[in-house]
Design a protein around this motif. Structure first.
Motif, short mmCIF file in Angstrom:
data_model
loop_
_atom_site.label_atom_id
_atom_site.label_comp_id
_atom_site.label_asym_id
_atom_site.label_seq_id
_atom_site.Cartn_x
_atom_site.Cartn_y
_atom_site.Cartn_z
N TYR A 8 0.85 -1.19 0.00
CA TYR A 8 0.00 0.00 0.00
C TYR A 8 0.89 1.24 0.00
O TYR A 8 1.78 1.37 0.85
N THR A 9 0.64 2.15 -0.93
CA THR A 9 1.53 3.27 -1.14
C THR A 9 0.76 4.48 -1.64
O THR A 9 -0.46 4.43 -1.77
N LYS A 10 1.48 5.56 -1.91
CA LYS A 10 0.94 6.74 -2.58
C LYS A 10 2.07 7.38 -3.36
O LYS A 10 3.25 7.08 -3.14
N LYS A 11 1.73 8.27 -4.26
CA LYS A 11 2.74 8.97 -5.05
C LYS A 11 3.54 9.93 -4.18
O LYS A 11 3.04 10.45 -3.19
N LEU A 47 -8.91 5.93 3.77
CA LEU A 47 -9.36 6.07 5.16
C LEU A 47 -8.62 5.09 6.07
O LEU A 47 -8.17 5.45 7.16
N GLU A 48 -8.46 3.86 5.61
CA GLU A 48 -7.86 2.81 6.44
C GLU A 48 -6.34 2.96 6.59
O GLU A 48 -5.80 2.74 7.67
N TYR A 49 -5.65 3.34 5.51
CA TYR A 49 -4.18 3.30 5.51
C TYR A 49 -3.49 4.65 5.49
O TYR A 49 -2.26 4.72 5.50
N ILE A 53 0.90 4.21 5.81
CA ILE A 53 1.74 3.84 4.67
C ILE A 53 3.17 4.34 4.87
O ILE A 53 3.38 5.35 5.53
N PRO A 54 4.12 3.62 4.30
CA PRO A 54 3.92 2.42 3.52
C PRO A 54 3.46 1.27 4.41
O PRO A 54 3.86 1.16 5.56
N ALA A 55 2.61 0.43 3.85
CA ALA A 55 2.13 -0.75 4.56
C ALA A 55 2.22 -1.95 3.62
O ALA A 55 2.03 -1.81 2.41
N ILE A 56 2.52 -3.08 4.21
CA ILE A 56 2.69 -4.31 3.44
C ILE A 56 1.87 -5.40 4.10
O ILE A 56 1.93 -5.58 5.32
#
Length: 84
Positions: A8-11, A47-49, A53-56
């Motif tokens: 789980y990531t974002k830019k 909403l959850e992460y 993040i980062p989450a694996i």
């Protein structure tokens, strides 16, 4: 069947880039594929992460940014993923 590790990531997230690099390095030792999910593409995931993040996720195990380091990742993969 190869295990899937969900990332789980974002830019524009430097911590996410570092965590992804660790995963890519560990792929040389463990047999898994990486599913990359941008949390900004799904409101529920955002909403959850958002703060995690980062989450694996590997099977039912979730590693969040607070636990994200090479030792924790490798220990988790040793338990849940087949070595190469």
């Amino acid at each position: 069947m190869m295990e899937t590790v969900t990332f789980y990531t974002k830019k524009d997230c430097s911590l996410c880039e570092e965590a992804y690099a660790l995963l890519k390095m560990l792929q040389h030792h463990y047999s898994f594929q990486i599913e990359v999910i941008d949390i900004y593409q799904d409101d529920a995931l955002l909403l959850e992460y958002q703060l995690l993040i980062p989450a694996i996720r590997v099977k039912d195990m979730l590693i969040t940014c607070e636990q994200m380091d090479l030792a924790t990742l490798e220990k988790t993969l040793q338990q849940l993923v087949t070595p190469r």
